[in-house]
Design a protein around this motif. Sequence first.
Motif, PDB file in Angstrom:
ATOM      1  N   TYR A  39       8.390  69.370  75.548  1.00  0.00           N
ATOM      2  CA  TYR A  39       9.858  69.207  75.025  1.00  0.00           C
ATOM      3  C   TYR A  39      10.945  69.446  76.044  1.00  0.00           C
TER       4      TYR A  39
ATOM      5  N   GLN B  43      14.764  70.923  76.206  1.00  0.00           N
ATOM      6  CA  GLN B  43      16.031  71.647  75.380  1.00  0.00           C
ATOM      7  C   GLN B  43      17.200  71.632  76.007  1.00  0.00           C
TER       8      GLN B  43
ATOM      9  N   GLY C 161      23.308  71.696  72.035  1.00  0.00           N
ATOM     10  CA  GLY C 161      23.700  70.652  71.085  1.00  0.00           C
ATOM     11  C   GLY C 161      22.610  69.905  70.684  1.00  0.00           C
ATOM     12  N   HIS C 162      21.335  69.863  71.180  1.00  0.00           N
ATOM     13  CA  HIS C 162      20.351  68.852  70.537  1.00  0.00           C
ATOM     14  C   HIS C 162      19.079  69.845  70.528  1.00  0.00           C
ATOM     15  N   GLY C 163      19.024  70.999  70.479  1.00  0.00           N
ATOM     16  CA  GLY C 163      17.919  71.712  70.183  1.00  0.00           C
ATOM     17  C   GLY C 163      16.615  71.156  70.996  1.00  0.00           C
ATOM     18  N   LEU C 164      15.520  71.209  70.381  1.00  0.00           N
ATOM     19  CA  LEU C 164      14.278  70.831  71.258  1.00  0.00           C
ATOM     20  C   LEU C 164      14.002  69.516  70.619  1.00  0.00           C
TER      21      LEU C 164
ATOM     22  N   PHE D 225      10.004  73.055  78.061  1.00  0.00           N
ATOM     23  CA  PHE D 225       8.924  73.804  77.515  1.00  0.00           C
ATOM     24  C   PHE D 225       7.749  72.949  76.929  1.00  0.00           C
TER      25      PHE D 225
ATOM     26  N   PHE E 113       4.498  78.601  72.529  1.00  0.00           N
ATOM     27  CA  PHE E 113       5.530  78.034  73.760  1.00  0.00           C
ATOM     28  C   PHE E 113       5.625  78.735  74.978  1.00  0.00           C
TER      29      PHE E 113
ATOM     30  N   PRO F  87       7.132  79.889  78.892  1.00  0.00           N
ATOM     31  CA  PRO F  87       8.369  80.339  79.255  1.00  0.00           C
ATOM     32  C   PRO F  87       9.446  79.413  79.730  1.00  0.00           C
TER      33      PRO F  87
END
Lengths: 112, 115
Positions: free
Chosen positions: B35, B37, B40-43, B90, B106, B108
């Motif tokens: 992912y 991050q 404003g977009h999250g994951l 992540f 997840f 780190p």
Amino acid sequence: SQQGEEDPQALSIQEGENATMNCSYKTSINNLQWYRQNSGRGLVHLILIRSNEREKHSGRLRVTLDTSKKSSSLLITASRAADTASYFCATESIQGAQKLVFGQGTRLTINP
Amino acid sequence: DAGITQSPRHKVTETGTPVTLRCHQTENHRYMYWYRQDPGHGLRLIHYSYGVKDTDKGEVSDGYSVSRSKTEDFLLTLESATSSQTSVYFCAIGSLAESSYNEQFFGPGTRLTVL
């Protein structure tokens, strides 16, 4: 595009108060999950609620799910300073099994 | 962090250079995910793997490739880094064990800056 939309984007409350965060989603789901992220760290799984469940508890956490409204809420009771973090909802859709789609998160600040 | 490590943890690179991020797990989980991050977009899911040499695209896969030659390692490669790929990356693993529900664990994170 984001499946989950969270509300509010930021929440600040006093220690001991309850905190409620909401999540809305768009498609049919298998389950909905909530994660917490402390600053500078990875996400940590908190709780999972299946599509056929309406409410679930885990310690001070209470999650509700309303599939007719495509929404969920996370309640943290008796908040503590250590609860300060960002909280994300994530959905596993029926079409996209094995994948999660995350919301943008709610930044929760607990003031001592 | 559930037996997941990411390397490097921080990297600064220049536009146009190749970059490889590594995710290593000791949990023997079948599913692994990358992912990014951003504020404003999250994951957002880049790529994921459902077994050795089995991978598929996520929501934001353009400009990224992945490889999984062993159960424990999942590599994310930026063939030619661009400034828009500056982000925190992540890795996650999915259990899908007895419950068959995709709870993810997840790593780190890796903070990547492309100048």
